[in-house]
Design a protein around this motif. Sequence first.
Motif: not given
Length: 896
Positions: A459-464, A476-483
Amino acid sequence: MSPREQKVEIEGRTLRVSHLDKVMYPSTGTTKGEVIDYYRRVAEVMVPQAERRPATRKRWVDGVGTAKKPGKVFFRKDLEDSAPDWVPRADIDHHEGTSTYPLIDEPAVLIWLAQLAALEIHTPQWRFDADGEPVNPDRLVLDLDPGEGAGLGECAQVALWCRELLEEMGLDSFPVTSGSKGIHLYAPLDGSATADEVAKVAHRLARALEEEHPDHVVSDMKKALRRGKVLVDWSQNNGHKTTVCPYSLRGRERPTVSAPRTWEEIEDSGLEQLELEDVLARIEDGTDPISPLGFAQNGRARTASGAGKGTKNSKKEGKTGKKGKKDEKGATGATSGASSADTVSDRLSTYRSKRDAERTPEPVPVASAGDPADAAQEALDSDAPMFVIQEHHASSLHWDFRLEHEGVLVSWAVPKGPPLEEDVNRLAVQTEDHPLEYGTFEGTIPKDEYGGGEVLLWDSGTVEIEKWREGKEVIAVCHGREDGGLGGVPRRFALIHTGGMGRGAKSAAAKKKASSDWLLHLMKDQPDEDAAAPEGSTSAGGTDAASGAGSGTAPGDSAPGDAAPGDAAPDLGEPIRPMLATLGSRGDIDEDEWAFEMKWDGVRVIATLVPGELRLTSRGGKDMTPTFPELTELLEAIAPDTLQAGRVVLDGEVVALDAQDRPSFSRLQQRLGLTRERDVERARERTEVHLMVFDLLEAGGRSLLRTPYRERRDALFETVDASEHVSLPHADHGDVGHAIALSQDLQLEGVMAKKESGVYQPGRRARTWIKIKNSRHQEVVVVGWREGHGARAGGIGSLLLAVAGEDGALHYAGRVGTGFSDRDLEAVADRLRSRTRKTPPVDDVPAADARDAQWVRADLVGEVKYAERTEDDRLRQPVWRGWRPDKSADEVRWET
């Protein structure tokens, strides 16, 4: 000289540069030294665009600041009083008096302006002649500026419409993503028209676009008219107006660039603005799409004479920049020891010490400051920091949990994977910091290297980052991919250092290990599942550098969003992108670990099913469901309880069979591209299709992407029943010779070899799938046609073909005139008629082939069979097989 100053020498010019560690772009930490280094390295392509044009500048003496507190900008026209006497200059008479402007006729001028914090360089569409007198414009420019509700994608579409109009006027066009919001479009002129005349033509062109596309284009500057549309700003052709120079930095929050692009990039749905490092990487690769507009290339020789009153210009004839790389003594050193990138370099010293760049496919950036790899920037085009979780099949399986912080990926190894349930603590061992470009890495590290084994993007994406107490606590809050493995919902994690838990350790090694131990847990207070990702991010479901490769679950966890029997059926959701194979041979196969399927000569589809609904999508994401109505049989071929539990996703190939029950690609052509029910039913009476289902990617809402191939195949036969139009082809295990011989006996296209332990990697071309072909096939882009003779007189005789080379640009690949029926040629003529253009899309067509050629837009893909590929990349004895509507032109590469 002050310790904060350096002397640099640029092509015989000596300059003083200072305050090199001053941060000019706080959001990225880009320093003044890095800005100077950028302009030094970009000079060879930027100077020809700016040369002999009066340069106005926008200076940010204290940096660009932040969104909340922007830096102060100074707009400067007149040449600074402190300018060295060697700076070329010229005068312009204004109503309020005469102004003297600098001319960027050599790299040293760029460095001098960068030292003054002139981040943006703006120039008009005209130049001075050798006597310092203004001449007529040598280019037309259109500024495509998106209004509220529109974006870069809309600008790209308008740019394509502009290109068509300009081609009708006999003008080539060169797109430049502005580094801000939109696109600048340049067209070269012969200098015979005045600025007023050019402006009028540009205005008429903008109005014509507005009339033709009233819902998308506006030519009036009023903001009230621009909502949801793209403004075609023609006014910058006024002789008193300027446009940001190609390759100039922009004074935005991030170091974006006014970057020349290829038309293939403009047509790409993933088009984005480029930043400093992206552009430098392109230049190093020799990519300069706007070079025909440069001063040295536009047919007028360079001059060494003065550029204006009292001007001394000692610039030598020839192309700038390359000599400067060797001659300058301090500009590269300007960032060394002074740039903030040095801190990153130091943090990566441990990472580098454990890896040999010659032996591992992992990114190993060099130690020098200011030179991060461009792959990282692709994953970091948003203002938000990134996270990545990688599934690492090393000596022991673990998950690498990485968060961006202070220019690196701070990393932990989590043996049991990130917890997806509350009150579960997982050991997380902190490892060395990794470079940002590791956020896009996926591949196999050699077994004898550090960390040897397969690395997959989980998984990967953006993080707060909500809290970062160095060495103690991270939230940290991880916003990952839908899949992705996190389930497509935001997850709030806490990392807690175990602190004194290792104080009782007796040995130094044990103490060091204890100091690396953390606990990772999912916090009880979770964000709303609909919570937005950080602004500017490409989080869940976005198309970023790691898109399409999530496993869905970690060992021991249930997949969030798994549906239970009796729940309401989920919607179809986003389609999974098909995994791609690598062309190979028998020598690539270790038989004990591989299975072998026949290679079906058809069109790839992903079938997504929920109760009562089916969707078929092509490799490019096109909905093909209306084209193949007989395949609704799939809904009856799957057990109802499986569908009720959640969606089912299958991978397969649509084929049309000939009289000997062999796949016939030419017969399939009769069905491709049809969507109207009447047309489909008429074609269906002549040609039925079948779906060869060879993989199961999701069953009852449960992802099988990380399940080994052999287990997926077993699950496929348990989930799907064969029917009249649905087949489950057999797979051979462990005998490649038998599989190849069988495919040849059956006169099939070849064999697909698949590693039995391999996982499914959506959208990735992997070496765990190897295609072995019995004949040579090549996808091609049609760029033109030649008229026929004899029986074909008055119609199409042959098609002119192109294939993209290693540089990504299309190159001529020969012509094909066999394999067509008369009916095929009529259909080809109909298809090409609306795509006519006046100039060839490629520039290397031999005169003999180009003599009577008719050119078309390079956006249609076909396929040929051929005997041989020559040393100059031409196809020998090609035979037309048919169109490939499931492929886009930017996908076409040589099969090697």
